[in-house]
Design an enzyme around this catalytic site. Sequence first.
Site, PDB file in Angstrom:
ATOM      1  CG  HIS A  94      11.767 -14.827  72.689  1.00  0.00           C
ATOM      2  ND1 HIS A  94      12.428 -14.930  73.889  1.00  0.00           N
ATOM      3  CD2 HIS A  94      12.059 -13.604  72.209  1.00  0.00           C
ATOM      4  CE1 HIS A  94      13.088 -13.811  74.122  1.00  0.00           C
ATOM      5  NE2 HIS A  94      12.885 -12.984  73.113  1.00  0.00           N
ATOM      6  CD  GLU A  95      10.723 -11.939  68.847  1.00  0.00           C
ATOM      7  OE1 GLU A  95      10.305 -10.902  69.390  1.00  0.00           O
ATOM      8  OE2 GLU A  95      11.929 -12.241  68.846  1.00  0.00           O
ATOM      9  CG  HIS A 150       9.561  -9.787  73.750  1.00  0.00           C
ATOM     10  ND1 HIS A 150       9.953  -9.485  75.028  1.00  0.00           N
ATOM     11  CD2 HIS A 150      10.659 -10.246  73.130  1.00  0.00           C
ATOM     12  CE1 HIS A 150      11.247  -9.751  75.165  1.00  0.00           C
ATOM     13  NE2 HIS A 150      11.700 -10.229  74.021  1.00  0.00           N
ATOM     14  CD  GLU A 177      15.198 -10.285  75.348  1.00  0.00           C
ATOM     15  OE1 GLU A 177      14.937 -11.360  74.784  1.00  0.00           O
ATOM     16  OE2 GLU A 177      14.738  -9.196  74.955  1.00  0.00           O
TER      17      GLU A 177
END
Lengths: 303, 189
Positions: free
Chosen positions: A144-145, A148, A226
């Site tokens: 997930h990071e 980003h 998100e």
Amino acid sequence: MIPVLGHIAANKRRTFFLFFLFALLFGAVGYFFGLYIGEAVVGLVLAGLIFLILILISYYAGQGVVTAMAGAHPADRNREPYLYNIVEALSIAAGRPVPRIYIIETGVPNAFAAGRNPKHAVIGVTRGLLNRLNRLELEGVIAHEMAHINNYDVLLATVAIVMAGTVVFLSDAVRRILWFGGGRRGSRRDGGGQAQLIALIILIILAILAPLFAQLLKFAISRQREFLADATAAEFTGYPEGLATALEKITQSQLPNSPIDNKALQGLYIVNPALGARGAERVTTLFSTHPSTAERVKRLREM
Amino acid sequence: MEKFILPGILIFIAAFIVYTYNRLVGLRNMADTAWANIDTLLQKRFDLVPNLVNTVKGYMEHEREVMENITRARTAWLNAQTIQESAGADQAAAGALKTLFAVAENYPQLKANENFLLLQEELTGLENKLAYSRQRYNRTVMVFNMVIQRVPTNLIARLFRFVHYQYFAVESDQARQVPGIDLQGGERR
């Protein structure tokens, strides 16, 4: 892949827009401050200089500012082979360079990413995250990071945090100068009323703008990104369930007044640390930075 | 006016060829990089094998077969000529390592060995990285192969002899029969 490319372009556009907004704000404040001290040009030049320095800081040292604000320290390769292996694996999946890795020493699980582009990025995780998640869940969070970072969400978020933080700090400083200068002004007779009025205007503008920028910051880190990062993460790992259970665990473990619950950084974390204070899974409001965990988990499980 | 038509067409064709050629080279380089990535990781993994064998030897006297499988996979990889052979050795090693770590659960003394734990973490980490680089390589190869087969790119591809790449996958039945291929860190779809 195409929606992601569009998203990246939009993030870069929004970052320029943010720079522009802050330039306007600084110009206005500088002008009024200049009027107040009697020389409008001086105020403008001063504001321009500060803004230039700020651009350089937020762009080139943004991730350093963020890690310092979060109280994170660099992770050692030899001491954390587990964490390094996972981050390196996910950088391969994303086809991006390995970011620098930071650890926050707190038992509350959470994670964030910052930086200006994939070459200059950091990932920070808390000790609690390493202790509470299993390998597949941690992979989900790191993915997930990485998403980003891959999507340039970090650029906008980092710039927004540094800029907004400075506005709050400067408005405070200007208020102090006015307070101090106001006392001195009382002894002078000429133009005292007008200067007092301008000072009042500046105060009002700042009092309105500083919290407004805090809001802007929250919107910049929108809910949609998100969802997109969750989806990209699932694509990287090929295993959405890992991230889904990780999100549930992290949400349940947020504590009130936790050391990572910093107002400026809330939107940066994978799960909002302020959830701990409000009680997990309260209704999401119009102004929340993150969608509800239940909704994110639902979407992940439907993939 | 008419004398510009032929040169115009020629310039257009030349521009198209240059553009397509550069695009193909870019894609091929991506596939080569992805392959080099797999190769480096495999190298790292097989470099750790002698170390692992030495660490485990004293504890697992009765599990000679597992150790032999790993060593055999390493030899197979060193002798591999084609991508298929590399992939076969990779799968055999992955399966044997998985068996070894499963068996290691029965040896509490081994599980307490600091060196072994470190090796286990390194090898598990490498296994994960390999899974992602295989996936990445196969995706790049898929795009490259698709592009060189399409009209009219296929003409340029044939002209400059761009040949299609092989997937990193096992084709021979023999390699498929190695037990325990379905490892946790592998493709999890």
